[in-house]
Design a protein around this motif. Structure first.
Motif, short mmCIF file in Angstrom:
data_model
loop_
_atom_site.label_atom_id
_atom_site.label_comp_id
_atom_site.label_asym_id
_atom_site.label_seq_id
_atom_site.Cartn_x
_atom_site.Cartn_y
_atom_site.Cartn_z
N ARG A 179 60.75 -75.39 88.05
CA ARG A 179 61.36 -76.69 87.76
C ARG A 179 62.44 -76.55 86.69
NH1 ARG A 179 58.22 -82.03 85.26
NH2 ARG A 179 59.74 -83.59 85.96
N VAL A 180 63.60 -77.14 86.94
CA VAL A 180 64.68 -77.19 85.96
C VAL A 180 65.19 -78.63 85.89
CG1 VAL A 180 67.01 -76.44 85.36
CG2 VAL A 180 65.40 -74.80 86.33
N GLY A 191 72.46 -77.47 89.27
CA GLY A 191 71.48 -76.40 89.40
C GLY A 191 70.04 -76.82 89.20
N ALA A 192 69.80 -78.06 88.78
CA ALA A 192 68.43 -78.52 88.54
C ALA A 192 67.69 -78.72 89.86
CB ALA A 192 68.44 -79.82 87.75
N PHE A 193 66.36 -78.55 89.82
CA PHE A 193 65.54 -78.65 91.03
C PHE A 193 64.07 -78.74 90.62
CE2 PHE A 193 65.41 -74.27 89.80
CZ PHE A 193 64.13 -73.84 90.12
N PRO A 252 52.92 -83.87 99.24
CA PRO A 252 53.75 -82.74 98.79
C PRO A 252 55.23 -83.12 98.85
CG PRO A 252 52.14 -82.05 100.45
CD PRO A 252 52.16 -83.54 100.46
N HIS A 253 55.97 -82.76 97.83
CA HIS A 253 57.39 -83.08 97.80
C HIS A 253 58.11 -82.12 96.86
CE1 HIS A 253 55.50 -85.33 94.51
NE2 HIS A 253 56.67 -85.31 93.88
N GLN A 254 59.42 -82.11 96.95
CA GLN A 254 60.23 -81.28 96.06
C GLN A 254 61.57 -81.95 95.83
OE1 GLN A 254 60.17 -78.11 99.24
NE2 GLN A 254 62.22 -77.69 98.42
N VAL A 255 62.22 -81.59 94.73
CA VAL A 255 63.58 -82.07 94.44
C VAL A 255 64.54 -80.96 94.82
CG1 VAL A 255 65.18 -82.90 92.69
CG2 VAL A 255 62.75 -83.52 92.56
N ASP A 260 79.49 -82.86 82.22
CA ASP A 260 79.25 -84.03 81.38
C ASP A 260 77.86 -84.59 81.69
OD1 ASP A 260 79.31 -86.44 79.95
OD2 ASP A 260 81.47 -86.67 80.27
N PHE A 261 77.06 -84.77 80.67
CA PHE A 261 75.68 -85.25 80.84
C PHE A 261 75.63 -86.58 81.59
CE2 PHE A 261 71.89 -87.54 79.21
CZ PHE A 261 70.91 -86.66 79.62
N LYS A 262 76.62 -87.44 81.38
CA LYS A 262 76.60 -88.76 82.00
C LYS A 262 76.71 -88.69 83.52
CE LYS A 262 81.56 -89.84 81.79
NZ LYS A 262 81.75 -89.91 83.25
N ASP A 263 77.14 -87.55 84.05
CA ASP A 263 77.29 -87.39 85.50
C ASP A 263 76.05 -86.80 86.16
OD1 ASP A 263 79.90 -88.43 85.56
OD2 ASP A 263 80.73 -86.50 84.92
N SER A 264 74.95 -86.72 85.42
CA SER A 264 73.70 -86.17 85.96
C SER A 264 73.08 -87.11 87.00
CB SER A 264 72.68 -85.94 84.84
OG SER A 264 73.15 -85.03 83.89
N ARG A 265 72.15 -86.57 87.74
CA ARG A 265 71.29 -87.37 88.63
C ARG A 265 70.12 -87.84 87.77
NH1 ARG A 265 66.20 -86.53 90.56
NH2 ARG A 265 65.67 -86.85 92.77
N PHE A 266 70.06 -89.12 87.48
CA PHE A 266 68.99 -89.67 86.65
C PHE A 266 67.93 -90.33 87.53
CE2 PHE A 266 72.69 -89.85 83.74
CZ PHE A 266 72.19 -89.07 82.70
N ALA A 267 66.71 -90.25 87.06
CA ALA A 267 65.60 -90.91 87.77
C ALA A 267 64.54 -91.31 86.76
CB ALA A 267 65.01 -89.99 88.82
N ILE A 268 63.82 -92.36 87.10
CA ILE A 268 62.60 -92.71 86.36
C ILE A 268 61.43 -92.39 87.26
CG2 ILE A 268 61.24 -94.52 85.28
CD1 ILE A 268 63.81 -96.04 84.75
N ASN A 269 60.55 -91.53 86.79
CA ASN A 269 59.30 -91.26 87.49
C ASN A 269 58.24 -92.18 86.92
OD1 ASN A 269 60.42 -89.12 88.99
ND2 ASN A 269 59.89 -87.62 87.41
#
Length: 210
Positions: free
Chosen positions: A60-61, A110-112, A181-184, A193-202
């Motif tokens: 996980r990253v 690169g996060a997953f 079962p699931h994966q990102v 730029d951090f603001k361009d990340s994929r954000f989520a609330i789990n």
């Protein structure tokens, strides 16, 4: 088809899921974006495993923030408001809600997160995760690709090619049983730029351990 084949087929089927679009609305989305940017330095590396957890970037990253600041109460109530509806739509047995658990996750380039389930099996816990909700939000215009949640059948086999990728659309809520079962899938972005990340609330809905 024999009974054995029918039983095996159950483990090869896609799991149940439920999607709600435009769940928070633009005002709250913008407040969330402001919150993550104001607290960028407080995000920590995501961990894997129950209880204390550990950092394992082969699995996980991503980075996590558990402080919702002034938005905490409203976010909590929004997630609680969809609980009964989600159980009905997913045809899950009704259960008394013991509590909820929430975190904000940022996925940059690169996060997953590899295949996993959310239900904790560790000893000594009073409750267990029963229902999972993932809420997506991001800055506009969107500057990343990928990052889909891939829902997988119960059978963990390379011979089973059945899966479903759910796109992380802005203001979309996805719900499914925590045993699914699931994966990102990996996020791809040229922006640093951090603001361009994929954000989520789990958000996890807990029931008492039986």
């Amino acid at each position: 088809m024999t009974n054995k084949e029918k039983s095996a087929a159950v483990f090869d089927k896609l799991p149940p899921y439920y999607i709600k679009e435009n769940f928070f609305g633009s005002v709250l989305v913008n407040q969330l974006l402001e919150h993550v940017l104001e607290n960028q330095t407080l995000f920590e590396s995501s961990t894997v495993g129950s209880n204390v957890g550990r950092i394992d970037q082969d699995v996980r990253v991503s980075s996590i923030l558990r402080d919702f600041g002034a938005l905490k109460k409203e976010i909590k109530e929004r997630f609680k408001s969809v609980f009964s509806e989600a159980l009905e739509q997913l045809r899950m047995p009704n259960f008394e809600l013991y509590g909820t658990e929430r975190e904000i996750v940022a996925h940059a380039n690169g996060a997953f997160y590899n295949r996993h389930i959310d239900t904790f099996t560790g000893a000594g816990e009073f409750s267990v995760r029963a229902l999972t909700a993932v809420y997506y939000f991001h800055a506009q215009p969107k500057k990343f690709q990928g990052g889909e949640i891939r829902l997988l059948p119960l059978r963990n086999s390379e011979d089973v090619g059945t899966y479903l990728d759910i796109e992380p659309k802005n203001d979309r809520l996805l719900l499914f049983p925590s045993w699914v079962p699931h994966q990102v899938m990996p996020v791809i972005s040229e922006s640093v730029d951090f603001k361009d990340s994929r954000f989520a609330i789990n958000c996890w809905y807990h029931k008492l351990r039986t």
